[in-house]
Design a protein around this motif. Structure first.
Motif, short mmCIF file in Angstrom:
data_model
loop_
_atom_site.label_atom_id
_atom_site.label_comp_id
_atom_site.label_asym_id
_atom_site.label_seq_id
_atom_site.Cartn_x
_atom_site.Cartn_y
_atom_site.Cartn_z
N VAL A 54 120.93 -4.27 40.21
CA VAL A 54 121.57 -5.56 41.05
C VAL A 54 122.26 -6.68 40.00
O VAL A 54 122.48 -6.83 38.81
CB VAL A 54 119.24 -6.46 40.44
N THR A 55 123.46 -7.01 41.07
CA THR A 55 124.52 -7.91 40.76
C THR A 55 123.85 -9.48 40.28
O THR A 55 123.02 -9.23 40.53
CB THR A 55 125.73 -8.10 41.48
N ARG A 56 125.01 -10.09 39.37
CA ARG A 56 124.41 -11.13 39.08
C ARG A 56 124.42 -12.16 40.41
O ARG A 56 123.44 -13.42 40.38
CB ARG A 56 125.71 -11.95 38.46
N VAL A 57 125.61 -11.84 41.38
CA VAL A 57 125.74 -12.87 42.19
C VAL A 57 124.08 -12.02 43.63
O VAL A 57 123.39 -13.76 43.96
CB VAL A 57 127.16 -12.26 43.08
N THR A 58 123.67 -10.91 43.02
CA THR A 58 122.68 -10.87 44.50
C THR A 58 121.24 -11.10 43.61
O THR A 58 120.29 -11.69 44.44
CB THR A 58 122.68 -8.78 44.19
N ALA A 59 121.47 -11.39 42.57
CA ALA A 59 120.37 -11.58 42.00
C ALA A 59 120.24 -13.39 41.53
O ALA A 59 119.38 -13.81 42.07
CB ALA A 59 120.28 -11.22 39.81
N SER A 60 121.23 -14.35 41.43
CA SER A 60 121.44 -15.38 41.51
C SER A 60 120.78 -16.02 43.48
O SER A 60 119.50 -16.85 44.01
CB SER A 60 122.61 -16.08 41.62
N MET A 61 121.36 -15.33 44.45
CA MET A 61 121.17 -15.33 45.80
C MET A 61 119.26 -14.85 45.66
O MET A 61 118.79 -16.24 46.86
CB MET A 61 121.73 -14.39 46.97
N ARG A 62 119.16 -14.15 45.44
CA ARG A 62 117.54 -13.86 45.53
C ARG A 62 116.91 -15.13 44.87
O ARG A 62 115.41 -15.13 45.59
CB ARG A 62 116.97 -12.41 45.09
N LEU A 63 117.05 -15.33 44.11
CA LEU A 63 116.06 -16.26 42.88
C LEU A 63 116.16 -17.87 43.73
O LEU A 63 115.36 -18.31 44.11
CB LEU A 63 116.36 -16.03 41.58
#
Length: 75
Positions: A16-25
């Protein structure tokens, strides 16, 4: 004071990329009322996140979230 909050651990796998993690959170925060309490990044790329939100006042219905089980968000 920790009794004022409920916590939920979330595990994000290494793919999971940093951008994807940020969006999910961000979605968890917006729609679930959660806020970021802690993030730990491990050498293998896994992130362990601790989310928290204020407990509902007594008499409010419990939505069943935050039962202590670790949640995993995968790609």
């Amino acid at each position: 004071m920790t009794d004022d909050y409920e916590y939920i651990p979330v595990r994000l796998p290494p793919d999971v990329t940093r951008v994807t993690a940020s969006m999910r959170l961000s979605l968890e925060a917006e729609f679930g009322g959660w806020e970021l309490s802690r993030v730990r990044l491990y050498p293998d790329g896994t992130r362990k996140v601790l989310l928290r939100r204020r407990r509902p006042r007594s008499g409010a219905a419990d939505d069943g979230v935050g039962g202590g089980d670790q949640t995993e968000l995968s790609a």
